[in-house]
Design a protein around this motif. Structure first.
Motif, PDB file in Angstrom:
ATOM      1  N   LYS A 100       0.828  -1.214   0.000  1.00 30.43           N
ATOM      2  CA  LYS A 100       0.000   0.000   0.000  1.00 30.43           C
ATOM      3  C   LYS A 100       0.867   1.271   0.000  1.00 30.43           C
ATOM      4  O   LYS A 100       0.690   2.174   0.821  1.00 30.43           O
ATOM      5  N   ARG A 101       1.765   1.329  -0.929  1.00 38.20           N
ATOM      6  CA  ARG A 101       2.624   2.494  -1.050  1.00 38.20           C
ATOM      7  C   ARG A 101       2.835   2.825  -2.523  1.00 38.20           C
ATOM      8  O   ARG A 101       3.036   1.925  -3.339  1.00 38.20           O
ATOM      9  N   LEU A 102       2.794   4.111  -2.844  1.00 37.51           N
ATOM     10  CA  LEU A 102       2.956   4.557  -4.220  1.00 37.51           C
ATOM     11  C   LEU A 102       3.822   5.811  -4.224  1.00 37.51           C
ATOM     12  O   LEU A 102       3.549   6.775  -3.501  1.00 37.51           O
ATOM     13  N   ARG A 103       4.867   5.807  -5.039  1.00 40.11           N
ATOM     14  CA  ARG A 103       5.764   6.962  -5.157  1.00 40.11           C
ATOM     15  C   ARG A 103       5.784   7.444  -6.603  1.00 40.11           C
ATOM     16  O   ARG A 103       5.991   6.655  -7.528  1.00 40.11           O
ATOM     17  N   ILE A 104       5.571   8.745  -6.774  1.00 35.28           N
ATOM     18  CA  ILE A 104       5.480   9.347  -8.100  1.00 35.28           C
ATOM     19  C   ILE A 104       6.449  10.518  -8.174  1.00 35.28           C
ATOM     20  O   ILE A 104       6.554  11.320  -7.245  1.00 35.28           O
ATOM     21  N   TRP A 105       7.141  10.621  -9.308  1.00 32.42           N
ATOM     22  CA  TRP A 105       8.097  11.708  -9.511  1.00 32.42           C
ATOM     23  C   TRP A 105       7.675  12.521 -10.729  1.00 32.42           C
ATOM     24  O   TRP A 105       7.532  11.992 -11.822  1.00 32.42           O
ATOM     25  N   SER A 106       7.473  13.810 -10.514  1.00 32.20           N
ATOM     26  CA  SER A 106       7.222  14.751 -11.599  1.00 32.20           C
ATOM     27  C   SER A 106       8.529  15.487 -11.853  1.00 32.20           C
ATOM     28  O   SER A 106       8.871  16.441 -11.150  1.00 32.20           O
ATOM     29  N   ALA A 107       9.290  15.025 -12.847  1.00 33.15           N
ATOM     30  CA  ALA A 107      10.580  15.634 -13.167  1.00 33.15           C
ATOM     31  C   ALA A 107      10.354  16.873 -14.029  1.00 33.15           C
ATOM     32  O   ALA A 107       9.446  16.902 -14.858  1.00 33.15           O
ATOM     33  N   ALA A 108      11.182  17.891 -13.836  1.00 29.19           N
ATOM     34  CA  ALA A 108      10.994  19.176 -14.515  1.00 29.19           C
ATOM     35  C   ALA A 108       9.584  19.687 -14.246  1.00 29.19           C
ATOM     36  O   ALA A 108       8.805  19.986 -15.149  1.00 29.19           O
ATOM     37  N   ALA A 109       9.252  19.790 -12.959  1.00 28.95           N
ATOM     38  CA  ALA A 109       7.885  20.082 -12.513  1.00 28.95           C
ATOM     39  C   ALA A 109       7.461  21.518 -12.752  1.00 28.95           C
ATOM     40  O   ALA A 109       6.277  21.833 -12.656  1.00 28.95           O
ATOM     41  N   ASP A 140      12.755  20.471 -10.056  1.00 27.27           N
ATOM     42  CA  ASP A 140      13.057  21.363 -11.170  1.00 27.27           C
ATOM     43  C   ASP A 140      14.399  22.014 -10.905  1.00 27.27           C
ATOM     44  O   ASP A 140      14.862  22.091  -9.756  1.00 27.27           O
ATOM     45  N   LEU A 141      15.016  22.491 -11.962  1.00 25.14           N
ATOM     46  CA  LEU A 141      16.301  23.174 -11.846  1.00 25.14           C
ATOM     47  C   LEU A 141      16.142  24.559 -11.235  1.00 25.14           C
ATOM     48  O   LEU A 141      17.031  25.057 -10.544  1.00 25.14           O
ATOM     49  N   SER A 142      14.991  25.186 -11.468  1.00 20.66           N
ATOM     50  CA  SER A 142      14.776  26.578 -11.080  1.00 20.66           C
ATOM     51  C   SER A 142      14.151  26.703  -9.696  1.00 20.66           C
ATOM     52  O   SER A 142      13.037  26.230  -9.446  1.00 20.66           O
ATOM     53  N   ASP A 143      14.835  27.392  -8.792  1.00 20.90           N
ATOM     54  CA  ASP A 143      14.270  27.679  -7.476  1.00 20.90           C
ATOM     55  C   ASP A 143      13.083  28.632  -7.582  1.00 20.90           C
ATOM     56  O   ASP A 143      12.143  28.567  -6.787  1.00 20.90           O
ATOM     57  N   GLN A 144      13.129  29.509  -8.568  1.00 23.72           N
ATOM     58  CA  GLN A 144      12.072  30.502  -8.732  1.00 23.72           C
ATOM     59  C   GLN A 144      10.727  29.850  -9.024  1.00 23.72           C
ATOM     60  O   GLN A 144       9.715  30.177  -8.400  1.00 23.72           O
ATOM     61  N   VAL A 145      10.702  28.908  -9.955  1.00 24.60           N
ATOM     62  CA  VAL A 145       9.427  28.254 -10.275  1.00 24.60           C
ATOM     63  C   VAL A 145       8.994  27.327  -9.145  1.00 24.60           C
ATOM     64  O   VAL A 145       7.796  27.155  -8.894  1.00 24.60           O
ATOM     65  N   LEU A 146       9.947  26.720  -8.457  1.00 26.59           N
ATOM     66  CA  LEU A 146       9.604  25.838  -7.345  1.00 26.59           C
ATOM     67  C   LEU A 146       8.985  26.618  -6.192  1.00 26.59           C
ATOM     68  O   LEU A 146       8.103  26.115  -5.488  1.00 26.59           O
ATOM     69  N   ASP A 147       9.434  27.850  -5.992  1.00 28.56           N
ATOM     70  CA  ASP A 147       8.842  28.689  -4.952  1.00 28.56           C
ATOM     71  C   ASP A 147       7.376  28.943  -5.256  1.00 28.56           C
ATOM     72  O   ASP A 147       6.517  28.882  -4.369  1.00 28.56           O
ATOM     73  N   LYS A 148       7.070  29.189  -6.523  1.00 29.00           N
ATOM     74  CA  LYS A 148       5.671  29.377  -6.918  1.00 29.00           C
ATOM     75  C   LYS A 148       4.889  28.083  -6.750  1.00 29.00           C
ATOM     76  O   LYS A 148       3.743  28.089  -6.299  1.00 29.00           O
ATOM     77  N   ALA A 149       5.512  26.958  -7.097  1.00 35.07           N
ATOM     78  CA  ALA A 149       4.835  25.666  -6.964  1.00 35.07           C
ATOM     79  C   ALA A 149       4.471  25.392  -5.508  1.00 35.07           C
ATOM     80  O   ALA A 149       3.368  24.913  -5.212  1.00 35.07           O
ATOM     81  N   ARG A 150       5.388  25.690  -4.601  1.00 36.84           N
ATOM     82  CA  ARG A 150       5.114  25.445  -3.168  1.00 36.84           C
ATOM     83  C   ARG A 150       3.968  26.315  -2.663  1.00 36.84           C
ATOM     84  O   ARG A 150       3.148  25.871  -1.867  1.00 36.84           O
ATOM     85  N   LYS A 151       3.909  27.550  -3.131  1.00 35.98           N
ATOM     86  CA  LYS A 151       2.826  28.446  -2.709  1.00 35.98           C
ATOM     87  C   LYS A 151       1.502  28.044  -3.341  1.00 35.98           C
ATOM     88  O   LYS A 151       0.438  28.239  -2.751  1.00 35.98           O
TER      89      LYS A 151
END
Length: 313
Positions: A100-109, A140-151
């Motif tokens: 009962k475990r599932l791991r998913i990776w969204s690369a270049a998110a 993702d390589l970009s911290d800028q887009v990841l900051d938006k993703a987290r928000k």
């Protein structure tokens, strides 16, 4: 300009794997020259010299982020998400009944729409997966887009691209003219910075990997390198999804295409899951085509009216 452009392309290829063609010179003007002006540099030549001498890691990071393609939207291309709902997820539920475990990776998110789209589909199917531990990682390589993703805050234009109104109202809260995905949904996805040229082993093993619309920016050698390392962290019976314009043609890999579903790849020798006629259907109606750009006002009006009705009820 030509020499400086070639030198910049060489730097980008070595540092991020990004391959730029001569036809992409316009990107330098639109994305890099603003950095040159901001830093009050004499021109592209001076910028390239700073990058080559590694004199400013922050400036190098700004340039790489500026040149990284970050186009994305919710349920982009639709078909991969239908395949996730109707092919990959049923297969994983059947195979992982014991652990009962599932791991998913969204690369270049990028800004997170792909990872959150997967999270919303999983939420629709929560009743079929009681007691499961589900992890979704977006990198993702970009911290800028990841900051938006987290928000998880998106404009009206961003949410109307591929996201059905019922899904918007169920999973988002309106903040002024923007929409923020719910805290409950944000908690289902973790984001971290990572270069696809780096080592993946610390990430662990994944059952499903989405790596869409990013390999097209690498040369053949880089593609094979990335796919080889992704294959090593893919479960023996797992699935890898590439973009609609991406294939394995001309590449030596340990992956094979699914015989019935274009865009899904598996490890060579992995058993092919039987087609599921009893497909998982979402609670809401199927996602319509993105609303025309000429109708943002009516979209917002109908969404806000439905929101008021829901609140009143």
């Amino acid at each position: 300009m030509s020499q400086a452009f070639d030198a910049l392309c060489d730097y980008l290829r070595r540092s991020s794997g990004l391959v730029m063609e001569q036809s992409k010179k316009y990107l330098v003007e639109s994305r890099v020259m603003p950095i040159v002006r901001r830093e009050k540099l004499s021109g592209l030549d001076e910028l390239v010299l700073i990058l080559q001498k590694n004199q400013s890691p922050k400036l190098a990071k700004d340039v790489i982020e500026a040149m990284t393609i970050n186009e994305t939207y919710f349920f982009r291309d639709k078909s991969p998400f239908d395949q996730f709902r109707n092919v990959m997820l049923p297969a994983m539920i059947a195979k992982r009944q014991n652990e009962k475990r599932l791991r998913i990776w969204s690369a270049a998110a990028s800004t997170g729409q792909e990872a959150y789209s997967l999270a919303m589909i999983l939420d629709e199917n929560a009743a079929r997966m009681p007691g499961w531990k589900i992890e979704i990682l977006g990198t993702d390589l970009s911290d800028q887009v990841l900051d938006k993703a987290r928000k998880g805050i998106y404009s009206q234009f961003e949410v109307q691209r591929g996201l059905p109104t019922p899904m918007l109202l169920r999973n988002f809260n309106q903040i002024g003219d923007s929409w923020q995905i719910s805290e409950a949904m944000r908690s289902k996805v973790q984001f971290r910075q990572m270069n696809l040229l780096a080592d993946y082993t610390a990430l662990g093993r994944f059952d499903i990997i989405f790596c869409r619309n990013v390999l097209i920016y690498f040369d053949a050698a880089r593609k094979m390198d990335i796919l080889g390392r992704m294959t090593r962290v893919l479960a023996p019976d797992g699935f890898l999804t590439l973009g609609a314009s991406e294939s394995l043609i001309g590449l030596k890999t340990d992956l094979v295409g699914h015989p019935e579903h274009r865009g899904i790849f598996m490890r060579n020798g992995a058993p092919v899951p039987a087609s599921s006629e009893n497909k998982f259907a979402p609670r809401a109606a199927p996602a319509p085509s993105p609303a025309p750009a000429t109708l943002p006002t009516s979209f917002a009006a109908s969404a806000m009216q439905a929101a008021r009705m829901r609140t009143a009820g």
